[in-house]
Write an enzyme that holds these catalytic residues in place. Sequence first.
Site, PDB file in Angstrom:
ATOM      1  N   CYS A 167      -2.372   0.289   8.875  1.00  8.71           N
ATOM      2  CA  CYS A 167      -1.771   1.111   7.822  1.00  8.71           C
ATOM      3  C   CYS A 167      -1.492   2.479   8.448  1.00  8.71           C
ATOM      4  O   CYS A 167      -2.411   3.249   8.716  1.00  8.71           O
ATOM      5  CB  CYS A 167      -2.746   1.205   6.656  1.00  8.71           C
ATOM      6  SG  CYS A 167      -2.085   2.075   5.248  1.00  8.71           S
ATOM      7  N   HIS A 218      -3.386  11.167  15.526  1.00  6.38           N
ATOM      8  CA  HIS A 218      -3.906  10.372  14.415  1.00  6.38           C
ATOM      9  C   HIS A 218      -2.729   9.597  13.839  1.00  6.38           C
ATOM     10  O   HIS A 218      -1.688  10.175  13.509  1.00  6.38           O
ATOM     11  CB  HIS A 218      -4.513  11.287  13.348  1.00  6.38           C
ATOM     12  CG  HIS A 218      -4.837  10.569  12.081  1.00  6.38           C
ATOM     13  ND1 HIS A 218      -5.894   9.680  11.967  1.00  6.38           N
ATOM     14  CD2 HIS A 218      -4.233  10.583  10.867  1.00  6.38           C
ATOM     15  CE1 HIS A 218      -5.922   9.201  10.739  1.00  6.38           C
ATOM     16  NE2 HIS A 218      -4.920   9.744  10.050  1.00  6.38           N
ATOM     17  N   ASP A 262      -7.799  -6.911   6.204  1.00  5.37           N
ATOM     18  CA  ASP A 262      -7.261  -7.647   5.055  1.00  5.37           C
ATOM     19  C   ASP A 262      -5.791  -8.006   5.232  1.00  5.37           C
ATOM     20  O   ASP A 262      -5.065  -8.228   4.268  1.00  5.37           O
ATOM     21  CB  ASP A 262      -7.459  -6.850   3.766  1.00  5.37           C
ATOM     22  CG  ASP A 262      -6.747  -5.496   3.787  1.00  5.37           C
ATOM     23  OD1 ASP A 262      -6.115  -5.146   4.820  1.00  5.37           O
ATOM     24  OD2 ASP A 262      -6.820  -4.772   2.777  1.00  5.37           O
ATOM     25  N   HIS A 278      -5.099   3.965   9.858  1.00  7.97           N
ATOM     26  CA  HIS A 278      -6.308   3.146   9.905  1.00  7.97           C
ATOM     27  C   HIS A 278      -5.936   1.677  10.045  1.00  7.97           C
ATOM     28  O   HIS A 278      -4.819   1.282   9.710  1.00  7.97           O
ATOM     29  CB  HIS A 278      -7.147   3.353   8.642  1.00  7.97           C
ATOM     30  CG  HIS A 278      -7.673   4.740   8.530  1.00  7.97           C
ATOM     31  ND1 HIS A 278      -6.931   5.761   7.958  1.00  7.97           N
ATOM     32  CD2 HIS A 278      -8.828   5.295   8.950  1.00  7.97           C
ATOM     33  CE1 HIS A 278      -7.638   6.883   8.017  1.00  7.97           C
ATOM     34  NE2 HIS A 278      -8.792   6.627   8.614  1.00  7.97           N
ATOM     35  N   CYS A 280       0.814  -1.229   0.000  1.00 12.66           N
ATOM     36  CA  CYS A 280       0.000   0.000   0.000  1.00 12.66           C
ATOM     37  C   CYS A 280       0.843   1.273   0.000  1.00 12.66           C
ATOM     38  O   CYS A 280       0.328   2.352  -0.263  1.00 12.66           O
ATOM     39  CB  CYS A 280      -0.966   0.005   1.183  1.00 12.66           C
ATOM     40  SG  CYS A 280      -0.194   0.213   2.796  1.00 12.66           S
ATOM     41  N   ARG A 327      -4.371  -5.325   9.372  1.00 11.79           N
ATOM     42  CA  ARG A 327      -3.346  -4.505   8.713  1.00 11.79           C
ATOM     43  C   ARG A 327      -3.476  -3.087   9.250  1.00 11.79           C
ATOM     44  O   ARG A 327      -4.378  -2.345   8.896  1.00 11.79           O
ATOM     45  CB  ARG A 327      -3.532  -4.499   7.195  1.00 11.79           C
ATOM     46  CG  ARG A 327      -2.587  -3.532   6.471  1.00 11.79           C
ATOM     47  CD  ARG A 327      -2.697  -3.629   4.959  1.00 11.79           C
ATOM     48  NE  ARG A 327      -4.024  -3.385   4.451  1.00 11.79           N
ATOM     49  CZ  ARG A 327      -4.446  -2.212   3.931  1.00 11.79           C
ATOM     50  NH1 ARG A 327      -3.630  -1.169   3.873  1.00 11.79           N
ATOM     51  NH2 ARG A 327      -5.682  -2.090   3.475  1.00 11.79           N
TER      52      ARG A 327
END
Length: 150
Positions: free
Chosen positions: A122, A105, A112, A108, A68, A120
Site C-alpha cells: 500500500c 518512506h 492481506d 506499508h 483502500c 499488498r
Amino acid sequence: MDKNKSNFNNTELIKKRLNSLQFAVTQENATEPSFRNEYWDNTREGIYVDIVSGEPLFSSLDKFDSGCGWPSFTKSVDEKKIKQSVDASHGMVRTEVRSTDADSHLGHVFTDGPQPGGLRYCINSAALRFIPREDLENEGYGELLALFEK
C-alpha cells in the site's frame, strides 16, 4: 530523476525538488489522503519509480484495486529496491516499506493481498513518479520494457 546517490542525503536539495506533500511523505513519513492522490486509480501500463531517486519500484502489471484508496501492488519490480522495518507508530504495528537507495518512506506492506503471495504493498502516490510504458526507453528505463512483453 537525479540518480546521483550523494544528493539523496541532501535534505535542502530534496526539499527544492519535491512539492510539500512529496517531501512530507518521503522524508517525514507522512501519509497522503486516500482516494485523493494521483495514482490510486491509474490503469495505464508502465512503472512507478521513487520520486527522490528514480529507482524502479513497482509495475502496473502487479497493481490491483484493493479498495483502500492508495496504489496497491502484489510485489516490487526488484525486492532489493525495497527495505522493510517494523513501524509501531499510531498505536498499531505495521511493516513499513522504504526505497533502498534514497531511503524514501513509501508506505506499508500487508499480508492481506491476493494469492499467490498474499502481499499488498500500500504505497503513497506522493512517493512515486509514474512512467508510461511508451516512455520507458526515453526516460532511461528501456531494460524494463521486457516486463511488458507477452
